[in-house]
Design an enzyme around this catalytic site. Sequence first.
Site, mmCIF file in Angstrom:
data_model
loop_
_atom_site.group_PDB
_atom_site.id
_atom_site.type_symbol
_atom_site.label_atom_id
_atom_site.label_comp_id
_atom_site.label_asym_id
_atom_site.label_seq_id
_atom_site.Cartn_x
_atom_site.Cartn_y
_atom_site.Cartn_z
ATOM 1 N N CYS A 8 0.820 -1.229 0.000
ATOM 2 C CA CYS A 8 0.000 0.000 0.000
ATOM 3 C C CYS A 8 0.850 1.273 0.000
ATOM 4 O O CYS A 8 0.342 2.353 -0.290
ATOM 5 C CB CYS A 8 -0.941 0.007 1.199
ATOM 6 S SG CYS A 8 -2.110 -1.339 1.167
ATOM 7 N N HIS A 64 -3.324 7.325 3.506
ATOM 8 C CA HIS A 64 -3.743 6.093 2.827
ATOM 9 C C HIS A 64 -5.166 5.757 3.266
ATOM 10 O O HIS A 64 -5.495 5.803 4.451
ATOM 11 C CB HIS A 64 -2.781 4.962 3.216
ATOM 12 C CG HIS A 64 -3.220 3.615 2.747
ATOM 13 N ND1 HIS A 64 -3.661 3.383 1.471
ATOM 14 C CD2 HIS A 64 -3.313 2.426 3.399
ATOM 15 C CE1 HIS A 64 -3.985 2.104 1.346
ATOM 16 N NE2 HIS A 64 -3.798 1.512 2.508
ATOM 17 N N ASN A 66 -10.225 0.223 0.179
ATOM 18 C CA ASN A 66 -8.760 0.275 0.205
ATOM 19 C C ASN A 66 -8.233 -0.137 -1.171
ATOM 20 O O ASN A 66 -8.363 -1.288 -1.563
ATOM 21 C CB ASN A 66 -8.255 -0.678 1.297
ATOM 22 C CG ASN A 66 -6.742 -0.677 1.436
ATOM 23 O OD1 ASN A 66 -6.031 -0.156 0.572
ATOM 24 N ND2 ASN A 66 -6.261 -1.265 2.511
#
Length: 329
Positions: free
Chosen positions: A114, A256, A286
Site C-alpha cells: 500500500c 492512505h 482500500n
Amino acid sequence: MHTDFILRGLGRHAPDRILTNADLETMVETSDEWITTRTGIRQRHIVSPGEGCTDLAYGAAKMALKDAGIEADDLTHILLATYTSDYVIPQGACVLEEKLGVKGKIALDVSAACSGFLFALETARGFVALDRNAKVLVVASEVNTHRANFTDRATCVLFGDAAGAVVVTAGDPEDGPRVLDVKLGTDGGLGDLLTVKGGGSMSTYKEGEPVRDDYFIQMQGREVYKHAVRNMTGVCKEILERNNLSVDDVNVLLPHQANLRIIEAVGKKLGVPEEKVYVNVDRYGNTSAASVPLALSEARDNGFIKKGDLVLLTTFGGGFTWGAALVRF
Ligand code: UT7
C-alpha cells in the site's frame, strides 16, 4: 545544484463496476452496518472480467499525461507501483509502455504494497536528480479484488480496484505542485501480519491444483491497524520536523485510505482538524498503492486542495512499509 521536483500532471482511473455493501451481504456473512461502522466503506470499484492492472494504469496515465501537457513519447521513465501486476513476466511497467504506444523508456515495477506510490515517487525523484531532463511517469494501480478471498469476510469487504498517476519532472514552482520531501520506512520483521504469499517462489503449484488460502490477502487486522496508526503518525511528525514545519502549516492531510477509523485516528493524534483531512475510502475502499495518488488527483480536481496549500501525504502497508511526503501546491 538544487532541483525542484514538480508534479506536472495528476490522473486517476477506477473501473466502472461497483460492489456495494449490500452486494457483499449476499456473498458472505456481513452487514452494511458492520462494514460502515468498522471501516467507513460503502462501496468499492471492481474490475470486470478481462480488465487488469495495466488497463487501470493506462486510464490514469493518459489523464496525468494530458494534465501535464506531455506526450507519452516524451517520457524517459515509466514506474508502476503495484503488487497486482498483470503477469510475473513481463513486468507491468513494460505492458503499460506497450499500451501507451511507446518504446525504449526505462520501465520499472515498484513493489511496496500500500506504500508503493510513495516508494515509486521517491524513485522518480532519484531519476530526476540524476538527470534534470528526466520525465517520469509514476502510476500506482491495483486489482486487489483478484487477491481478495471472497469467502473471508474479515478481508474481502475492505478492498477495491483503481489507479492513480503523476508525472514528475524538474522545474520551477510555477510549473506545478512541488514535492518538498519524501520520508520512507520499512520493518521486515512484521511482514507476517499482512501477506499475499501464494504465487511467489516459496509456494509451488502443480498443474490442476486449486489455489490455496495463501494465494489471497491474509491479515491480522487489529495488529495492522495499530501499526498503521502508529507509523503514519510517526513518519508525519518526522517529516514535518525535518522541514521545520508544524502541524498548523498543513492545509490538507491525505492519508492512505484503508479504514476511516485509521484515517481519523492519525488526524487526531497529529492534531489536524477533521475538515483538513481528505477522505474517499467510503467510495473506493482500500485501493492499496493507488489510494494516495487517486485521492490526490480527486482532491485537486474537486477543489479540496487549493493552489498554495501544503499537502501532507502518508501511507502504510504490508512489509511493513510506510512513508510520508510534503507537496506544496
Ligand atoms: O492497507 C494496508 C493496511 N490495512 C489496514 O490498515 C487494515 C487494518 N485493520 C482494520 O482496518 C480493522 O482491523 C478491520 C476493519 C480489518 C477489522 O476491524 P476490527 O474492529 O479490528 O474488528 P476485528 O477484526 O477485531 O473483528 C471484530 C468482530 C469479530 O467477531 P468476534 O470475534 O468479536 O465475534 C469478527 O469475526 O467482527 C467480526 N467480523 C465481521 N463481522 C461482520 C470481521 N469481519 C466482519 C465482517 N462482517 N465483514
